[in-house]
Design a protein around this motif. Sequence first.
Motif, PDB file in Angstrom:
ATOM      1  N   PHE A  60       0.852  -1.184   0.000  1.00  0.00           N
ATOM      2  CA  PHE A  60       0.000   0.000   0.000  1.00  0.00           C
ATOM      3  C   PHE A  60       0.888   1.234   0.000  1.00  0.00           C
ATOM      4  O   PHE A  60       1.577   1.504   0.997  1.00  0.00           O
ATOM      5  CB  PHE A  60      -0.924  -0.009   1.224  1.00  0.00           C
ATOM      6  N   SER A  61       0.907   1.913  -1.115  1.00  0.00           N
ATOM      7  CA  SER A  61       1.773   3.075  -1.272  1.00  0.00           C
ATOM      8  C   SER A  61       1.560   4.038  -0.105  1.00  0.00           C
ATOM      9  O   SER A  61       0.421   4.310   0.277  1.00  0.00           O
ATOM     10  CB  SER A  61       1.398   3.743  -2.599  1.00  0.00           C
ATOM     11  N   GLY A  62       2.653   4.544   0.447  1.00  0.00           N
ATOM     12  CA  GLY A  62       2.537   5.489   1.558  1.00  0.00           C
ATOM     13  C   GLY A  62       2.536   4.826   2.930  1.00  0.00           C
ATOM     14  O   GLY A  62       2.565   5.503   3.953  1.00  0.00           O
ATOM     15  N   VAL A  63       2.487   3.501   2.947  1.00  0.00           N
ATOM     16  CA  VAL A  63       2.551   2.768   4.222  1.00  0.00           C
ATOM     17  C   VAL A  63       3.893   2.038   4.265  1.00  0.00           C
ATOM     18  O   VAL A  63       4.173   1.186   3.417  1.00  0.00           O
ATOM     19  CB  VAL A  63       1.391   1.753   4.354  1.00  0.00           C
ATOM     20  N   TRP A  64       4.728   2.415   5.225  1.00  0.00           N
ATOM     21  CA  TRP A  64       6.107   1.903   5.297  1.00  0.00           C
ATOM     22  C   TRP A  64       6.336   1.111   6.572  1.00  0.00           C
ATOM     23  O   TRP A  64       5.855   1.487   7.645  1.00  0.00           O
ATOM     24  CB  TRP A  64       7.096   3.076   5.277  1.00  0.00           C
ATOM     25  N   PHE A  65       7.108   0.071   6.430  1.00  0.00           N
ATOM     26  CA  PHE A  65       7.486  -0.746   7.585  1.00  0.00           C
ATOM     27  C   PHE A  65       8.936  -0.394   7.925  1.00  0.00           C
ATOM     28  O   PHE A  65       9.806  -0.448   7.062  1.00  0.00           O
ATOM     29  CB  PHE A  65       7.399  -2.226   7.188  1.00  0.00           C
ATOM     30  N   VAL A  66       9.198   0.001   9.155  1.00  0.00           N
ATOM     31  CA  VAL A  66      10.559   0.373   9.554  1.00  0.00           C
ATOM     32  C   VAL A  66      10.982  -0.515  10.714  1.00  0.00           C
ATOM     33  O   VAL A  66      10.342  -0.526  11.766  1.00  0.00           O
ATOM     34  CB  VAL A  66      10.624   1.862   9.989  1.00  0.00           C
ATOM     35  N   SER A  69      13.406  -1.965  17.693  1.00  0.00           N
ATOM     36  CA  SER A  69      12.110  -1.299  17.620  1.00  0.00           C
ATOM     37  C   SER A  69      11.566  -1.464  16.209  1.00  0.00           C
ATOM     38  O   SER A  69      12.322  -1.666  15.257  1.00  0.00           O
ATOM     39  CB  SER A  69      12.230   0.183  17.980  1.00  0.00           C
ATOM     40  N   GLU A  70      10.247  -1.414  16.099  1.00  0.00           N
ATOM     41  CA  GLU A  70       9.672  -1.449  14.756  1.00  0.00           C
ATOM     42  C   GLU A  70       8.374  -0.655  14.731  1.00  0.00           C
ATOM     43  O   GLU A  70       7.636  -0.604  15.719  1.00  0.00           O
ATOM     44  CB  GLU A  70       9.493  -2.880  14.224  1.00  0.00           C
ATOM     45  N   CYS A  71       8.169  -0.002  13.593  1.00  0.00           N
ATOM     46  CA  CYS A  71       6.953   0.800  13.499  1.00  0.00           C
ATOM     47  C   CYS A  71       6.462   0.866  12.060  1.00  0.00           C
ATOM     48  O   CYS A  71       7.168   0.493  11.131  1.00  0.00           O
ATOM     49  CB  CYS A  71       7.191   2.190  14.074  1.00  0.00           C
ATOM     50  N   ILE A  72       5.239   1.334  11.925  1.00  0.00           N
ATOM     51  CA  ILE A  72       4.669   1.570  10.599  1.00  0.00           C
ATOM     52  C   ILE A  72       4.598   3.079  10.423  1.00  0.00           C
ATOM     53  O   ILE A  72       4.020   3.776  11.267  1.00  0.00           O
ATOM     54  CB  ILE A  72       3.276   0.926  10.474  1.00  0.00           C
ATOM     55  N   GLU A  73       5.234   3.582   9.381  1.00  0.00           N
ATOM     56  CA  GLU A  73       5.225   5.029   9.131  1.00  0.00           C
ATOM     57  C   GLU A  73       4.386   5.333   7.900  1.00  0.00           C
ATOM     58  O   GLU A  73       4.216   4.484   7.028  1.00  0.00           O
ATOM     59  CB  GLU A  73       6.662   5.538   8.922  1.00  0.00           C
TER      60      GLU A  73
END
Lengths: 144, 364
Positions: A86-92, A103-107
């Motif tokens: 999904f464009s604009g949804v990033w997994f970091v 740590s991990e987050c969705i940006e």
Amino acid sequence: MTTQALHPSVSPQEPPRLTGMSEAVLAEVAARLAEVVAGASVPPIDLTAMPLTSEDRADLEQRLGRGEVFATVESAGRSQIWETQFSGVWFVRHFGENDRIASECIEFGAAPEILFSHRADMSAAARRLAAALQSADAREKTDH
Amino acid sequence: MPQAPKLAPTLGELLQERGVSRRAFLKYASYLSAVMALPAGSASALAEGLANARRQSVIWLSFQECTGCTESLTRSFSPTLESLIFDLISLDYHHTLQAASGEAAEKAREAAMAENKGKYVVVVDGAVPTKDGGLYSTIAGVSNLDMLKATAKDAMAVIAVGTCAAFGGIPKARPNPTGAAAIDEIITDKPIINIPGCPPIPEAMAGVVSYLVSFVKLPELDHLRRPKAFFGETIHDRCYRRPFYERGLFAEGFDDAGARQGWCLYKVGCKGPVTYNACATLKWNGGVSFPIQSGHGCLGCSEPDFWDQGGFYRPLSTNLRDMGPALAGAALAGAALGAGAAWASRRHQESYQREQNPNEGDKK
Ligand code: SF4
Ligand code: SF4
């Protein structure tokens, strides 16, 4: 890859199961993406301390999927960043010692913050490059 | 023209010289805000705060202790993300880690105090003997008691690291021959943060120092002055054996069928229900395991007087029964019914503390 996050581990006697948390996170992702599309900037969703079972995590990762961009950042250890399907949804995902997930987050947005070059780093780089050219120049002059 | 005094470089500038980019700050900040459960989106602000801060002068005093706390902080980091903490502080004095010794070391402490008057942070590990004028532990001929008072006088804040500094710990265990006391029993006019544990979790120490450096304020503390980010929940609240507790499935010994199946360790003495610490989530040795995961109950090491609670292998209810029937009832009801156990464990904790310190009100 075997990794261990900060979240509570699941007992080997209790087979990990879906708790519905991945569903809840996905709903939140959808809501935030809609806000981004409407022009807002939204905070990331931090997954680190969320009570997700390993199956919840796998489900979330699988349903968000992988998009066109995958990046590795080497800075104070390794980080993996990918755009989901999904464009604009990033997994970091940041790793600490022993390849443990620190740590991990969705940006949300055009690109996650960690991919941008910081202005302070750019000005240091400009100085470094100029100095390198200058010393190369000086070396050339003494060589001839 | 008189020149303006040159300011010390910021942490961002300092680390840039060593090739550390702002991405490293952002990464460290994301890690810290996750660990400390800071509000979503605070990582960028924390990263900027850290990069623009100057190195924090830290004077570390080791008193009546075993050096385990220093070991915990220094041994647990490989040179990656977590080790960044050592770049954020200027450790101006630490008997165990500094190269200087004797008079030179004491001079370094005095110089750091004079240069950073009102701005340095004092970290203390170890309790302070107070009996007979404090003569049971001295450094360079100065009693720990006098050194603590003199060093804390111009400090911005004092961090009591480890249960000995925070609550008196093992030196204070009965019969406490040296009159060992906690830091906040001696220093009463400075902000104090307690980071108990025997030893404390390194992430908690690093997290609190980083928070202080970047936000220049104390993190939120509980009634025992512990940062809520790390001591806000009991071990039991986040224990993965909790489903067994809820179902009343307990190991009765360390080698029985229940133990082999990973059942709850309550009956073999686990103090998890009354112990506030982050072991169950952050774990030890870089996230490898924690005592309960390795098959041993929690000893309650981050709580006051954990050494004198009647035995590490006696169930909590037995200990509580010694202290009064009402408490034992509450604990047993928790074990039998399971329901509302987190709430019950909070209640145990409160009544337990009241029982321990009948004259001590809210320490805040
Ligand atoms: S009593 Fe101990 S082992 Fe049992 S659930 Fe609570 S913390 Fe875990
Ligand atoms: S599990 Fe309990 S005894 Fe062990 S380190 Fe954590 S708080 Fe201390």
